[in-house]
Design a protein around this motif. Structure first.
Motif, PDB file in Angstrom:
ATOM      1  N   ASP A   1       0.817  -1.202   0.000  1.00 58.59           N
ATOM      2  CA  ASP A   1       0.000   0.000   0.000  1.00 58.59           C
ATOM      3  C   ASP A   1       0.860   1.265   0.000  1.00 58.59           C
ATOM      4  O   ASP A   1       0.653   2.181  -0.795  1.00 58.59           O
ATOM      5  N   THR A   2       1.841   1.294   0.914  1.00 53.79           N
ATOM      6  CA  THR A   2       2.679   2.486   1.058  1.00 53.79           C
ATOM      7  C   THR A   2       3.547   2.701  -0.174  1.00 53.79           C
ATOM      8  O   THR A   2       3.814   3.838  -0.563  1.00 53.79           O
TER       9      THR A   2
ATOM     10  N   ASP B   1       2.134   8.676  -3.089  1.00 53.82           N
ATOM     11  CA  ASP B   1       2.799   9.771  -3.794  1.00 53.82           C
ATOM     12  C   ASP B   1       4.140  10.137  -3.182  1.00 53.82           C
ATOM     13  O   ASP B   1       5.101  10.417  -3.888  1.00 53.82           O
ATOM     14  N   PHE B   2       4.194  10.113  -1.833  1.00 55.57           N
ATOM     15  CA  PHE B   2       5.443  10.575  -1.219  1.00 55.57           C
ATOM     16  C   PHE B   2       6.609   9.627  -1.505  1.00 55.57           C
ATOM     17  O   PHE B   2       7.760  10.043  -1.503  1.00 55.57           O
ATOM     18  N   VAL B   3       6.290   8.375  -1.796  1.00 58.84           N
ATOM     19  CA  VAL B   3       7.366   7.448  -2.163  1.00 58.84           C
ATOM     20  C   VAL B   3       7.867   7.775  -3.567  1.00 58.84           C
ATOM     21  O   VAL B   3       9.074   7.803  -3.832  1.00 58.84           O
ATOM     22  N   ARG B   4       6.911   8.093  -4.467  1.00 62.77           N
ATOM     23  CA  ARG B   4       7.317   8.472  -5.827  1.00 62.77           C
ATOM     24  C   ARG B   4       8.131   9.770  -5.795  1.00 62.77           C
ATOM     25  O   ARG B   4       9.137   9.920  -6.479  1.00 62.77           O
TER      26      ARG B   4
ATOM     27  N   ILE C   1      14.958   5.011   0.711  1.00 61.01           N
ATOM     28  CA  ILE C   1      13.503   5.072   0.626  1.00 61.01           C
ATOM     29  C   ILE C   1      12.859   3.948   1.427  1.00 61.01           C
ATOM     30  O   ILE C   1      11.899   4.170   2.162  1.00 61.01           O
ATOM     31  N   VAL C   2      13.412   2.731   1.304  1.00 60.68           N
ATOM     32  CA  VAL C   2      12.747   1.584   1.934  1.00 60.68           C
ATOM     33  C   VAL C   2      12.658   1.719   3.450  1.00 60.68           C
ATOM     34  O   VAL C   2      11.556   1.692   3.996  1.00 60.68           O
TER      35      VAL C   2
ATOM     36  N   ASN D   1       6.282   4.206   7.539  1.00 62.12           N
ATOM     37  CA  ASN D   1       4.875   4.514   7.351  1.00 62.12           C
ATOM     38  C   ASN D   1       3.997   3.276   7.275  1.00 62.12           C
ATOM     39  O   ASN D   1       2.778   3.368   7.338  1.00 62.12           O
ATOM     40  N   SER D   2       4.634   2.100   7.113  1.00 59.64           N
ATOM     41  CA  SER D   2       3.833   0.875   7.029  1.00 59.64           C
ATOM     42  C   SER D   2       3.582   0.276   8.395  1.00 59.64           C
ATOM     43  O   SER D   2       2.785  -0.639   8.537  1.00 59.64           O
TER      44      SER D   2
END
Lengths: 309, 318
Positions: free
Chosen positions: A200-201, A205-208, A220-221, A228-229
């Motif tokens: 889901d996370t 958008d914030f990951v992109r 990022i991970v 956030n997960s």
């Protein structure tokens, strides 16, 4: 927030009354006269029986007995076990052990469950994901006593890595194997929760944005995706903590861990009905309180809960 | 600029309207097969190997439970020879012997019906209680919801295995398949009721419910004919999994010694009896455990497949 706490506490009252009533009613319905049973094969004089009945309020109607029982619980008097030791005294010595066991088990659940779930979620549909699913399904299917015996046989007897039963004072290294066994109960659930949450996370958008800023995947991970997960996982772990404290009965019995669960286990095995009931009452109370705390914690973590009706 | 459209007095270009006849837009697609949630689910499910593996296993377990005589001629309880205590496989006894010298294979085959019966009785009980409580609470709302939900909370707060332990130690002399199923089921239904209640809350304001109300259909009929069939999907999933949980619960109670009497053939009883010889004869404990785990696994796999098929979100995450 204060309103939410008050509402939640008020909701807990009927549940508390209801559960204790239900358990007490089951004891009341127990066939056979408990006073006569106290004497075993001997037949005591009727006066003695009457006096004992009076002392234990057994001559009173059911509802009065229940209120006396409830009053005793609130004063911290949880009754006495078959051997004559007060239940509260037994709890004082056994509870810390169970607590330690549960903490270690939750630690293993976190380490293994979250890391497997994270990798599964990031490599959705891959070989690791598929095998993690199969392993977790198998682990759910194995009853806890089977897991316990297999672990005892392989790691205790065959490989000799751990002692098969816990030694006196329950040293932490002896608690590792039972804690691992306990951790298998919720392992699958945590893997699944983490995986779903990570997937889901990962599409947020914030990951992109982070990726388009040129951040490396290794940053990022852990920082953007994992953190956030974890909210649903952490709440589940908290609920699970209560379940572990209560559900350790079989595991503690098999590994001879001197905790609350083993005391209950032995009372069940020996058929000591009243002791079983007072321990179950205590465990249900613990379970209720932990759930209440978790709900409050959840409201602190997630504002949507406390503002919802 | 195409001159054939522009009239002499026109100042602006007007794009030609490629008019689609309304009939074509409103035409309902009838060439494909009709579909609904259940047909989609079936199309999804039958492509998955896990569905076929679990179905074959479940059919096998059911056949073994109904006709144990097809699989073994050896009596599980009689022909026991103490001289065979904990012995390994022998001619006609493929899995060896228990501590009492009884044939393990035969005991596993004959124990199947016990586990399956408990699983089915508990599941039916949980299904019925869960639907009654969940449906009334969710559909009628108000004080009915408050009363039923609090009642559910009470039963939910007592972990059902602990409750069953208390009930079974109270009624130990009456222990049989029905009593143990009742002891498990009576505390296991609130989860189902909660799932159904949440789903009904979602469904009950849908347009088709409004339409039925407008047509003068009675409330109860709306619940039974329109709301329930449209909110049953998550209940089906949780029911399949609860069957597996019930089988585990029976084995756990029998293992703790508050389950079925030791004269009843049950995997839990056999596992419990074998624990003292774990060191010397682990196979006596492991073999019935494998039978138990495979049965539970097949129901859990089926539940998993059905969940994926009925829940679009789970499908997307696959």
């Amino acid at each position: 927030m204060a309103g939410y706490i008050v509402r939640r506490l008020l909701q807990a009252i009927p549940v508390l009354l209801g559960t204790t009533f239900l358990i007490y009613y089951m004891v009341f319905a127990m066939p056979g006269d408990p006073i006569v049973a106290l004497f075993g094969d001997k037949t005591p004089p009727p006066q003695v029986l009457d006096q004992l009945r009076e002392r234990y309020h057994l001559d009173q109607p059911f509802i009065v007995q229940y209120l006396i029982f409830l009053g005793n619980i609130f004063r911290g008097d949880l009754g006495t076990s078959f051997s004559g030791q007060p239940v509260s005294e037994i709890l004082a010595t056994t509870f810390p052990v169970t607590l330690r066991l549960a903490v270690i088990a939750v630690f293993f659940e976190m380490v293994f469950g979250i890391s497997v779930g994270l990798i599964s979620g990031l490599r959705k549909g891959g070989i690791f994901d598929a095998s993690a699913l199969v392993v977790s399904l198998i682990l759910i299917s194995l009853p806890i006593f089977v897991v316990a015996f297999v672990a005892q046989y392989i790691f205790g007897i065959q490989l000799g890595w751990f002692r098969t039963t816990v030694g006196p004072g329950a040293p932490t290294q002896d608690l590792i194997l039972p804690a691992l066994v306990l951790a298998t109960i919720s392992f699958a659930q945590i893997v699944r929760l983490t995986r779903a949450s990570v997937i889901d996370t990962d599409t947020q958008d914030f990951v992109r944005t982070a990726a388009s800023k040129g951040l490396s995947r290794t940053r990022i991970v852990p920082v953007h995706i994992l953190r956030n997960s974890l909210i649903p996982v952490v709440t589940y772990l908290a609920v699970d903590f209560g379940v572990l404290m209560v559900g350790a009965t079989v595991t503690e019995g098999i590994f001879n861990v001197p905790g609350v669960g083993r005391t209950l286990y032995q009372a069940i095995i020996r058929g000591e009905g009243p002791t079983v009931v007072s321990f179950v009452t205590v465990m249900v109370l613990i379970y209720l309180v932990v759930n209440l705390l978790v709900d409050l914690l959840y409201a602190v973590l997630d504002p949507r809960i406390r503002y919802a009706k | 600029m195409p001159s054939n459209i522009t009239r002499p007095d026109q100042q602006h270009y007007v794009a030609p309207l490629e008019e689609t006849p309304l009939v074509a837009i409103d035409k309902v697609k009838t060439d494909g097969k009709p579909s609904n949630l259940w047909i989609d689910a079936w199309n999804d499910v039958r492509k998955r190997p896990m569905f076929w593996i679990s179905s074959v296993l479940i059919v096998l377990v059911v056949v073994v439970a109904l006709f144990p005589g097809l699989f073994t001629q050896v009596a599980p309880n009689n022909d026991c020879q103490l001289s065979n205590s904990n012995a390994g496989p022998a001619d006609g006894h493929p899995l060896g012997f228990t501590k009492q010298g009884c044939d393990i294979y035969s005991r596993i085959i004959h124990g199947t019906s016990t586990s399956l019966s408990v699983g089915i009785i508990v599941t039916v009980l949980v299904f019925v209680l869960g639907i009654v409580f969940g449906a009334f609470a969710g559909f009628y709302g108000g004080w009915i919801d408050s009363v039923l939900s609090r009642l559910g909370d009470i039963f939910f707060s007592i972990p059902y295995i602990l409750a069953a332990v208390v009930i079974m130690s109270v009624f130990s002399q009456y222990a049989n398949v029905w009593v143990i199923s009742l002891a498990i089921g009576i505390f296991a239904w609130p989860a189902t009721a909660r799932v159904l209640r949440a789903e009904i809350l979602r469904v009950k304001n849908a347009d088709f419910v409004m339409a039925a109300t407008a047509l003068g259909v009675s409330r109860f009929r709306i619940l039974v004919r329109h709301v329930l069939p449209n909110s049953i999907a998550p209940v089906i999933v949780i029911t399949t999994i609860s069957l597996a949980a019930a089988i585990v619960a029976e084995a756990t109670l029998s293992f703790l010694g508050v389950g079925l009497p030791s004269s009843t053939m049950s995997w839990g009883n056999d596992i419990s009896a074998a624990q003292t010889d774990l060191r010397t004869a682990p196979q006596v404990l492991i073999l019935p455990s494998i039978a138990l785990s495979i049965t539970v696994l097949s129901f859990i796999m089926l539940g998993e497949v059905i969940r994926d098929a009925l829940d679009p979100k789970a499908r997307a995450q696959r």
